[in-house]
Scaffold this motif. Structure first.
Motif, PDB file in Angstrom:
ATOM      1  N   GLU A  20      36.945 -80.831 -65.662  1.00 50.99           N
ATOM      2  CA  GLU A  20      35.926 -81.679 -66.174  1.00 50.99           C
ATOM      3  C   GLU A  20      35.766 -81.555 -67.700  1.00 50.99           C
ATOM      4  OE1 GLU A  20      32.198 -81.337 -64.065  1.00 50.99           O
ATOM      5  OE2 GLU A  20      32.838 -82.412 -62.150  1.00 50.99           O
ATOM      6  N   TYR A  21      35.491 -82.642 -68.219  1.00 51.83           N
ATOM      7  CA  TYR A  21      35.431 -82.428 -69.898  1.00 51.83           C
ATOM      8  C   TYR A  21      33.987 -81.775 -69.871  1.00 51.83           C
ATOM      9  CZ  TYR A  21      35.169 -84.178 -74.627  1.00 51.83           C
ATOM     10  OH  TYR A  21      34.793 -84.160 -76.022  1.00 51.83           O
ATOM     11  N   THR A  22      33.940 -80.854 -70.846  1.00 60.24           N
ATOM     12  CA  THR A  22      32.649 -79.945 -70.940  1.00 60.24           C
ATOM     13  C   THR A  22      31.424 -80.917 -71.699  1.00 60.24           C
ATOM     14  OG1 THR A  22      33.593 -79.226 -73.076  1.00 60.24           O
ATOM     15  CG2 THR A  22      33.724 -77.941 -71.168  1.00 60.24           C
ATOM     16  N   GLU A  23      31.769 -81.747 -72.783  1.00 65.69           N
ATOM     17  CA  GLU A  23      30.744 -82.719 -73.167  1.00 65.69           C
ATOM     18  C   GLU A  23      30.459 -83.904 -72.329  1.00 65.69           C
ATOM     19  OE1 GLU A  23      33.295 -81.312 -75.538  1.00 65.69           O
ATOM     20  OE2 GLU A  23      31.673 -79.439 -75.788  1.00 65.69           O
ATOM     21  N   GLY A  24      31.166 -84.172 -71.181  1.00 58.33           N
ATOM     22  CA  GLY A  24      31.125 -85.202 -70.590  1.00 58.33           C
ATOM     23  C   GLY A  24      29.581 -85.218 -69.849  1.00 58.33           C
ATOM     24  N   THR A  25      29.388 -86.589 -69.411  1.00 54.53           N
ATOM     25  CA  THR A  25      28.053 -86.938 -68.786  1.00 54.53           C
ATOM     26  C   THR A  25      28.114 -86.932 -67.332  1.00 54.53           C
ATOM     27  OG1 THR A  25      27.643 -89.087 -69.544  1.00 54.53           O
ATOM     28  CG2 THR A  25      26.849 -87.326 -71.055  1.00 54.53           C
ATOM     29  N   TRP A  26      27.372 -87.768 -66.806  1.00 50.95           N
ATOM     30  CA  TRP A  26      27.530 -88.409 -65.395  1.00 50.95           C
ATOM     31  C   TRP A  26      28.569 -89.321 -65.211  1.00 50.95           C
ATOM     32  CZ3 TRP A  26      27.665 -93.670 -64.979  1.00 50.95           C
ATOM     33  CH2 TRP A  26      27.065 -94.529 -65.936  1.00 50.95           C
TER      34      TRP A  26
END
Length: 157
Positions: free
Chosen positions: A68-74
């Protein structure tokens, strides 16, 4: 900002060439979500348990881990989701014909960016037996010994 040029390697499956006899390879595009591309640009992925298969005349990549992308959101993606590969129809037909035969499988070999687009190299392979692996190791070591002997002889001159 100038467009990316060349090939930037993200992940490589070195174990695949040891465990499988690779007969043919193809370069395929990937259908990815935005957060997957950002995670790949960060240089994080694993092809270790991955494989590909043909289903309904489409090639799908399974079990490849893109974290998962660390700065990603929902909007973040599932790390091991099924991803569609983009190939020409003739290539898919050839792959489908070969993988229908027993003993053949599709293995991801390398994941990289080519000119700014995510690509994957998949190989058609047949599993090696233990004695095949031992023969490959013996041949590689014999080649190294021969190269060392040639280099040593050239140094003596």
């Amino acid at each position: 900002m100038p467009r990316e040029q060349g090939r930037k390697l993200i992940a490589q499956n070195k174990r695949a060439r040891y465990d499988y006899e690779i007969v043919d390879t193809w370069e395929a595009g990937l259908v990815l979500m935005g957060t997957e591309v950002k995670a790949l640009r960060a240089g994080r992925a694993s092809l270790a348990d991955g494989y590909a298969h043909v289903m309904d005349h489409e090639v799908w990549l399974e079990n490849v881990h893109i974290p998962e992308y660390t700065e990603g959101t929902w909007t973040n993606h599932a790390p091991r989701r099924r991803r569609k590969l983009l190939l020409h129809r003739k290539e898919i037909a050839k792959i489908e014909q070969k993988t229908d035969e027993p003993g053949w499988t599709l293995i991801p070999l390398a994941l990289y960016f080519r000119d700014g687009r995510a690509k994957i190299e998949i190989g058609l392979g047949r599993g090696k037996k233990a004695y095949d692996k031992r023969q490959a190791i013996a041949k590689r070591e014999a080649d190294r010994e021969m190269q060392k002997a040639v280099a040593a002889k050239l140094r003596r001159r």
